[in-house]
Design a protein around this motif. Structure first.
Motif, PDB file in Angstrom:
ATOM      1  N   SER A 280       3.296   5.690  -6.332  1.00 40.52           N
ATOM      2  CA  SER A 280       3.594   5.059  -7.228  1.00 40.52           C
ATOM      3  C   SER A 280       3.563   6.124  -8.433  1.00 40.52           C
ATOM      4  O   SER A 280       4.339   6.360  -9.323  1.00 40.52           O
ATOM      5  CB  SER A 280       2.900   3.681  -7.864  1.00 40.52           C
ATOM      6  OG  SER A 280       3.178   3.432  -9.175  1.00 40.52           O
TER       7      SER A 280
ATOM      8  N   ALA B 102       0.721  -1.198   0.082  1.00 41.27           N
ATOM      9  CA  ALA B 102      -0.023  -0.015  -0.030  1.00 41.27           C
ATOM     10  C   ALA B 102       0.870   1.277  -0.185  1.00 41.27           C
ATOM     11  O   ALA B 102       0.741   2.253  -0.801  1.00 41.27           O
ATOM     12  CB  ALA B 102      -0.981  -0.322   1.302  1.00 41.27           C
ATOM     13  N   SER B 103       1.794   1.361   0.956  1.00 39.45           N
ATOM     14  CA  SER B 103       2.549   2.554   0.918  1.00 39.45           C
ATOM     15  C   SER B 103       3.420   3.022  -0.380  1.00 39.45           C
ATOM     16  O   SER B 103       3.315   4.051  -0.664  1.00 39.45           O
ATOM     17  CB  SER B 103       3.752   2.347   2.059  1.00 39.45           C
ATOM     18  OG  SER B 103       4.585   1.348   1.877  1.00 39.45           O
TER      19      SER B 103
ATOM     20  N   ARG C 138       2.356   1.859  -3.345  1.00 40.86           N
ATOM     21  CA  ARG C 138       1.182   1.964  -4.440  1.00 40.86           C
ATOM     22  C   ARG C 138       0.657   3.516  -4.510  1.00 40.86           C
ATOM     23  O   ARG C 138       0.532   4.052  -5.445  1.00 40.86           O
ATOM     24  CB  ARG C 138      -0.039   1.327  -4.191  1.00 40.86           C
ATOM     25  CG  ARG C 138       0.170  -0.025  -4.737  1.00 40.86           C
ATOM     26  CD  ARG C 138      -0.962  -1.025  -4.087  1.00 40.86           C
ATOM     27  NE  ARG C 138      -2.049  -0.585  -5.172  1.00 40.86           N
ATOM     28  CZ  ARG C 138      -2.644  -1.130  -6.204  1.00 40.86           C
ATOM     29  NH1 ARG C 138      -1.760  -2.038  -6.786  1.00 40.86           N
ATOM     30  NH2 ARG C 138      -3.859  -0.671  -6.627  1.00 40.86           N
ATOM     31  N   ARG C 139       0.825   4.178  -3.192  1.00 41.11           N
ATOM     32  CA  ARG C 139       0.543   5.719  -3.089  1.00 41.11           C
ATOM     33  C   ARG C 139       1.432   6.475  -3.713  1.00 41.11           C
ATOM     34  O   ARG C 139       1.240   7.650  -4.168  1.00 41.11           O
ATOM     35  CB  ARG C 139       0.105   6.155  -1.469  1.00 41.11           C
ATOM     36  CG  ARG C 139      -1.094   5.552  -1.124  1.00 41.11           C
ATOM     37  CD  ARG C 139      -1.217   6.220   0.406  1.00 41.11           C
ATOM     38  NE  ARG C 139      -0.379   5.610   1.367  1.00 41.11           N
ATOM     39  CZ  ARG C 139      -0.520   4.359   2.118  1.00 41.11           C
ATOM     40  NH1 ARG C 139      -1.319   3.638   1.864  1.00 41.11           N
ATOM     41  NH2 ARG C 139       0.341   4.258   3.028  1.00 41.11           N
TER      42      ARG C 139
END
Length: 146
Positions: A109, A103-104, A106-107
């Motif tokens: 990206s 998640a971290s 992906r944010r």
């Protein structure tokens, strides 16, 4: 594509042995067996984050020179090595289709994609260099076994 001055059988054997990856690929920090053809890998390159995922070898075909694995965890998808003879050596082609699940990351990206690509390029360069050195001694070690 990686070109290696080693026989295809040695390259295939080295790539098939996931437990040995940390000994020759610096960014593969840990490869822990989960039984059978399944390993949990921890990878870290230049950027300060680990990717942890479970990989299960789905296809091991030494005749065709194909190793294919599924991945779940921080990366989800598949990877494939195709190993073929090329002149006096070997070509190893790596393909992967993965989705970043951490998640971290992906944010980050949308803005960090160029850094992620550079990180991956560096990791692959080091892997090629490490495998080249590893297989240079692989056949010799194999012949010396009792």
């Amino acid at each position: 594509m990686w070109r290696l001055a080693a026989p295809p059988g040695d390259v295939y054997a080295a790539l098939a042995e996931l437990a040995d990856y940390p000994s020759w690929w610096p960014e593969v920090r840990r490869a822990e067996s989960r039984g059978g053809n399944t390993y949990e890998l921890t990878c870290r390159s230049l950027l300060p984050y680990d990717l942890v995922f479970t990989t299960t070898q789905q296809r091991r075909d030494p005749v065709a020179g194909v190793l294919e694995a599924s991945m779940v965890g921080d990366l989800s998808g598949f990877s494939r090595w195709t190993i073929t003879a090329s002149g006096a050596g070997t070509e190893a082609v790596f393909e992967e289709e993965v989705e970043l699940k951490k998640a971290s990351l992906r944010r980050l990206s949308p803005v960090a994609r160029p850094a992620f690509r550079g990180n991956h390029t560096l990791m692959m360069r080091h892997g090629h260099r490490g495998l080249t050195a590893y297989v240079a001694g692989y056949g010799l070690r194999d012949r010396q076994r009792p």
